[in-house]
Scaffold this motif. Structure first.
Motif, PDB file in Angstrom:
ATOM      1  N   ASP A 692       0.908  -1.156  -0.057  1.00  0.00           N
ATOM      2  CA  ASP A 692      -0.119  -0.009  -0.052  1.00  0.00           C
ATOM      3  C   ASP A 692       0.857   1.259   0.020  1.00  0.00           C
ATOM      4  O   ASP A 692       1.695   1.584   1.077  1.00  0.00           O
ATOM      5  N   PRO A 693       0.989   2.186  -1.258  1.00  0.00           N
ATOM      6  CA  PRO A 693       1.817   3.242  -0.905  1.00  0.00           C
ATOM      7  C   PRO A 693       1.475   4.290   0.070  1.00  0.00           C
ATOM      8  O   PRO A 693       2.417   4.875   0.407  1.00  0.00           O
ATOM      9  N   ASN A 694       0.470   4.250   0.705  1.00  0.00           N
ATOM     10  CA  ASN A 694       0.177   4.892   2.000  1.00  0.00           C
ATOM     11  C   ASN A 694       0.545   4.407   3.187  1.00  0.00           C
ATOM     12  O   ASN A 694       0.638   5.026   4.168  1.00  0.00           O
ATOM     13  N   LYS A 695       1.118   3.291   3.118  1.00  0.00           N
ATOM     14  CA  LYS A 695       1.618   2.625   4.245  1.00  0.00           C
ATOM     15  C   LYS A 695       2.987   1.931   4.035  1.00  0.00           C
ATOM     16  O   LYS A 695       2.842   0.412   3.812  1.00  0.00           O
ATOM     17  N   PRO A 696       3.978   2.598   3.651  1.00  0.00           N
ATOM     18  CA  PRO A 696       5.223   2.038   3.323  1.00  0.00           C
ATOM     19  C   PRO A 696       5.888   1.077   4.494  1.00  0.00           C
ATOM     20  O   PRO A 696       5.702   1.392   5.615  1.00  0.00           O
ATOM     21  N   GLY A 697       6.269  -0.172   4.193  1.00  0.00           N
ATOM     22  CA  GLY A 697       6.725  -1.082   5.138  1.00  0.00           C
ATOM     23  C   GLY A 697       5.598  -1.897   5.491  1.00  0.00           C
ATOM     24  O   GLY A 697       5.932  -2.871   6.349  1.00  0.00           O
ATOM     25  N   GLY A 698       4.432  -1.891   5.252  1.00  0.00           N
ATOM     26  CA  GLY A 698       3.332  -2.422   5.746  1.00  0.00           C
ATOM     27  C   GLY A 698       3.191  -4.047   5.327  1.00  0.00           C
ATOM     28  O   GLY A 698       2.399  -4.761   5.847  1.00  0.00           O
ATOM     29  N   GLU A 699       3.927  -4.276   4.051  1.00  0.00           N
ATOM     30  CA  GLU A 699       3.505  -5.498   3.343  1.00  0.00           C
ATOM     31  C   GLU A 699       4.211  -6.494   3.953  1.00  0.00           C
ATOM     32  O   GLU A 699       5.484  -6.403   4.317  1.00  0.00           O
ATOM     33  N   ILE A 700       3.694  -7.798   3.873  1.00  0.00           N
ATOM     34  CA  ILE A 700       4.577  -8.993   4.229  1.00  0.00           C
ATOM     35  C   ILE A 700       5.860  -9.305   3.285  1.00  0.00           C
ATOM     36  O   ILE A 700       5.617  -8.925   1.879  1.00  0.00           O
ATOM     37  N   SER A 701       6.879  -9.721   3.921  1.00  0.00           N
ATOM     38  CA  SER A 701       7.964 -10.067   3.022  1.00  0.00           C
ATOM     39  C   SER A 701       8.658 -11.425   3.703  1.00  0.00           C
ATOM     40  O   SER A 701       8.244 -11.786   4.758  1.00  0.00           O
ATOM     41  N   LYS A 702       9.934 -11.678   2.940  1.00  0.00           N
ATOM     42  CA  LYS A 702      10.419 -12.981   3.478  1.00  0.00           C
ATOM     43  C   LYS A 702      11.299 -12.717   4.838  1.00  0.00           C
ATOM     44  O   LYS A 702      11.524 -13.605   5.504  1.00  0.00           O
ATOM     45  N   ASP A 703      11.584 -11.413   5.136  1.00  0.00           N
ATOM     46  CA  ASP A 703      12.029 -10.968   6.183  1.00  0.00           C
ATOM     47  C   ASP A 703      11.144 -10.287   7.253  1.00  0.00           C
ATOM     48  O   ASP A 703      11.450  -9.290   8.110  1.00  0.00           O
ATOM     49  N   PHE A 704      10.014 -10.952   7.190  1.00  0.00           N
ATOM     50  CA  PHE A 704       8.903 -10.432   8.084  1.00  0.00           C
ATOM     51  C   PHE A 704       9.098 -10.675   9.558  1.00  0.00           C
ATOM     52  O   PHE A 704       8.533  -9.668  10.578  1.00  0.00           O
ATOM     53  N   MET A 705      10.060 -11.518  10.119  1.00  0.00           N
ATOM     54  CA  MET A 705      10.370 -11.491  11.449  1.00  0.00           C
ATOM     55  C   MET A 705      11.236 -10.129  11.947  1.00  0.00           C
ATOM     56  O   MET A 705      11.292  -9.941  13.161  1.00  0.00           O
ATOM     57  N   ASN A 706      11.533  -9.499  11.132  1.00  0.00           N
ATOM     58  CA  ASN A 706      12.329  -8.291  11.474  1.00  0.00           C
ATOM     59  C   ASN A 706      11.285  -7.136  11.926  1.00  0.00           C
ATOM     60  O   ASN A 706      11.780  -6.086  12.475  1.00  0.00           O
ATOM     61  N   ASP A 707      10.030  -7.506  11.631  1.00  0.00           N
ATOM     62  CA  ASP A 707       9.027  -6.214  11.988  1.00  0.00           C
ATOM     63  C   ASP A 707       8.496  -6.778  13.187  1.00  0.00           C
ATOM     64  O   ASP A 707       7.533  -6.050  13.575  1.00  0.00           O
ATOM     65  N   ILE A 708       8.754  -7.884  13.947  1.00  0.00           N
ATOM     66  CA  ILE A 708       8.187  -8.200  15.108  1.00  0.00           C
ATOM     67  C   ILE A 708       8.338  -7.294  16.194  1.00  0.00           C
ATOM     68  O   ILE A 708       9.519  -6.834  16.553  1.00  0.00           O
TER      69      ILE A 708
END
Length: 771
Positions: A692-708
């Motif tokens: 979502d361009p209005n929420k940068p960094g909000g999408e799931i990725s292979k490095d999702f554990m870095n967002d915990i």
């Protein structure tokens, strides 16, 4: 080094402080003892035997120590603070007030050595070991006193443990003897196993339970004699089970059911067994004496498992009683079996049922607060009719209203008000074309609901919400529960959207989804498993799985494809099409009588397709708050590494996502009286499936554990029996919205800093445990 500086170092040395505590608690605990008595501090058991393996010896010692009485005063890190508080409070002058509460509820009186009977405890140990097959055990008891404290020491010399050589069941040709012999396949007495008196008792109970399923109503375990012969064999016993000669004749007979009589208007305080002939209704195998014509006869047909001519069995007996209780219309259920006068070897079954009030009103007032600084109240008035159509149906009509006010924080008067009504009708059976009642002790239910709610978020927007559902609830047993809503429809329409909120939508398009018209319909299903009611288990579990299918068949049939612009509308509203699943698994590890380690993992995912490009806001996942990651305010965390810092709005917009992962671990322990403490760690986040361009960094990725995100804290629980009031103070350990390499903020923790506390400490006040 100066003498003063040296004294200061000693004063704040942790070993010095610990030594001082030992001195304070120790000396003060013994000086209040009665003259000539000693403080009993505990006992130990030593098993002296070269034959028994060390592991078995230690296990036996632990079991034996658990039998000793009295128990000493409780210790914490070698200290007895509760005894110190008891002595500090002194003798209260009256049986109320702070001193009485402090002494009797918080404190704990000393256990005196004069209350310890060494010889009695020795005999308990001897009997226990002999009942375990260690015949002719010797036990000695002694004590050691020092500084007005005394310990007891017991030494046990067991002989070699006897094993079972053979087991024989009754060999007579009577119906009872044959019935007992047929139970031998599942006997608890196994050749080669150690002799154990408790196992013999359990075997008698097992046989009795099996006989109760075969019609032997008057039999009981005391009619079985276990003869044990230890004279033949090398440390072995022969066990022979037989029926006692004095067993009464009626205990040897398998009984069948004859008459089944139901009194649905039984009143304890009156002679309600008097009736007229016109009050008697014969329905199938039942005689119903309903003086007020309260119920339709089929209610009893569904509840009573016995039929005329069936052999009595305890399972159907208990199922019937539980079904009557679970109907929810009776305050008292009594069952009586009598030997029939008309037929030999038969029982007449009588059911005496006392009604609850048919109509009643319940008013509920709820006070609440959450981590977004909202404080509010809810009031609901519920009118109930327990037997609407004379089939034990429950009709509930509710009116409710509430308000949430933010006393501090960023929302600046954006208070929330709601008002609504709900009607539900519950049938104590499955209302469907299929005739299935199940064989569970729990009554299956069909429920239809209709609900309207008006919610006004002042200065922003209002929402009208309509919901209706029709579905089934049933339990396989006490552990497994299902809920299937065949029809589940929700319609949401916005109202009074302010210019301020419209301006915020122009800056953040995702805010517009909150006020979109929504039409959600489709089946939902949930399954719950729990064995947490088994208090003796060391490990218990709770699992809840949910499946939500919206608009799937309609979307497939219509060929809807929102991504290509082929959006299908119903009543000028696009219907939602998605699949959503969620799993909640909890584990409880019992550490001691008053402490446990509770852990939880939540995994959720939602996928919109066909007629939808995103999940409806009401169906998306959120984290943070009193029952989630408590170090972050409710609905403000995520998605991913996104942090809302660009909008100019004066409130905190809710953040939600399509995916959720959450972990929680909490150590719980009783402190004193009704107060329990907790230490906890929470972790997790939410993510979007698509960028979502209005929420940068909000999408799931292979490095999702870095967002915990990670938070920790401590709390108190006040168990008032009818509710648990919880206070949790939490702070973040890891903030996923900070730059890479700076997300762990453990080094920044500074409880002495006012600005740090204001930014990071979150107080959660709630009712009930978080999980």
């Amino acid at each position: 080094m100066s003498k003063r500086h040296s004294n200061m170092k000693a004063r704040y040395n942790p070993y010095f402080i610990l030594l001082s505590l030992f001195f304070i608690f120790g000396c003060s605990n013994t000086k209040y003892l009665p003259e000539g008595d000693l403080l009993y501090t505990g006992a130990s058991v030593t098993v002296e035997d070269s034959i028994i393996k060390k592991k078995e010896r230690k296990a036996l010692e632990k079991e034996l120590e658990g039998l000793l009485r009295p128990l000493p005063t409780k210790q914490i890190l070698g200290l007895r603070p509760k005894l110190w508080i008891y002595n500090l409070a002194g003798e209260p002058k009256k049986e109320k007030g702070f001193r009485h509460w402090l002494r009797t509820k918080v404190g704990e009186e000393p256990v005196l050595f004069s209350k310890v009977d060494l010889d009695y405890n020795a005999s308990i140990l001897r009997n226990f070991t002999e009942n375990r097959g260690y015949f002719k055990t010797r036990v000695s008891a002694d004590s050691t006193a020092k500084n007005k404290r005394v310990t007891a020491e017991y030494t046990v010399w067991p002989k070699r443990q006897y094993k079972i050589k053979s087991v024989k069941f009754p060999e007579d040709s009577t119906d009872l003897g044959k019935a007992i012999d047929r139970t031998s396949r599942r006997s608890l007495l196994k050749v080669g196993r150690p002799y154990d008196l408790d196992v013999i008792k359990a075997e008698r109970e097992r046989i009795d339970a099996r006989l109760k399923e075969k019609g032997f109503y008057y039999f009981n375990p005391d009619y079985i004699l276990a003869q044990v012969d230890s004279t033949k064999g090398d440390y072995e016993v022969n066990i022979k089970l037989k029926i006692k000669e004095e067993t009464p004749e009626k205990a040897t007979i398998a009984y069948k059911i004859d008459k089944i009589v139901v009194y649905p208007n039984f009143i304890l305080s009156k002679d309600s067994l008097k009736f007229k002939q016109e009050d008697v209704v014969q329905y199938k195998d039942f005689t119903i004496i309903d003086t007020a014509d309260t119920f339709k006869p089929r209610v009893f047909d569904r509840a009573i498992y016995f039929k005329k001519g069936d052999f009595y069995n305890r399972k159907d007996h208990n199922l019937t009683l539980n079904r009557f209780v679970n109907l929810g219309t009776f305050s008292f259920v009594k069952n009586e079996f009598r030997t029939s006068d008309s037929l030999k070897n038969t029982l007449d079954s009588y059911y005496y049922l006392t009604l609850l009030p048919k109509k009643f009103i319940r008013v509920e007032v709820l006070g609440k607060t959450n981590s977004a600084s909202y404080t509010g109240t809810e009031v609901s008035v519920n009118w109930n009719n327990r037997n609407l159509f004379r089939g034990a149906e429950l009709l509930t009509v509710s009116l409710f209203g509430g308000a949430d006010f933010q006393l501090s924080g960023q929302n600046n008067g954006k208070n929330i008000y709601k008002l609504g009504a709900e009607t539900s009708l519950t049938w104590p059976r499955f209302v469907s074309p299929f005739n299935w009642e199940g064989s569970s002790e729990f009554v299956p239910r069909t429920r239809a609901t209709l609900r309207y709610e008006y919610q006004n978020r002042t200065q922003l927007y209002a929402l009208n919400s309509f919901k209706t559902s029709f579905g089934y609830l049933w339990k396989e047993n006490i552990r497994k529960e299902h809920q299937l809503n065949v029809i589940d429809v929700t319609y949401v329409s916005p109202n009074h959207v302010t210019a301020e909120y419209q301006q915020d939508i122009d800056e953040d398009e995702s805010l517009g989804k909150v006020i979109e018209k929504q039409l959600i319909f489709g089946p939902t299903y949930s399954f719950t498993y729990t064995n947490t009611m088994q208090k003796r288990k060391k490990n218990t579990f709770y699992f809840n799985g949910e499946l939500d299918l919206a608009g799937n068949i309609t979307g497939l049939v219509s060929g809807a494809n929102a991504k290509k612009g082929d959006t299908i509308k119903i009543f000028d509203v696009p219907f939602s099409q998605f699949v959503k699943i969620k799993a909640d698994l909890r584990h409880y590890l019992k550490l001691s009588k008053d402490s446990e380690l509770a852990s939880r993992i939540i995994v959720g995912a939602g996928f919109a397709y066909g007629n939808s490009t995103a999940l409806p806001t009401s169906k998306q996942f959120v984290v943070g708050g009193t029952n989630s990651i408590r170090a972050f305010r409710a609905r403000t965390l995520g998605p991913g590494s996104y942090l809302n810092t660009e909008t100019s709005n004066s409130y905190l917009p809710d953040q939600s996502g399509d995916l959720k992962l959450e972990f929680n671990t909490e150590y719980r322990a009783k402190l004193f009286s009704i107060v329990r403490g907790a230490l906890f760690v929470d972790a997790g986040n939410i993510w979007l499936l698509n960028a979502d361009p209005n929420k940068p960094g909000g999408e799931i990725s292979k490095d999702f554990m870095n967002d915990i995100a990670v938070g920790a804290g401590a709390g108190l629980r006040f168990d008032l029996s009818f509710l648990v009031l919880r206070t949790d103070l939490a702070f973040p350990l890891r903030k996923p919205y900070l730059p890479e390499g700076e997300r762990w903020v453990v080094d920044d923790i500074n409880f002495g800093s006012g600005p740090w506390r204001k930014e990071n400490l979150i107080l959660n006040i709630a009712i009930g445990y978080p999980f």
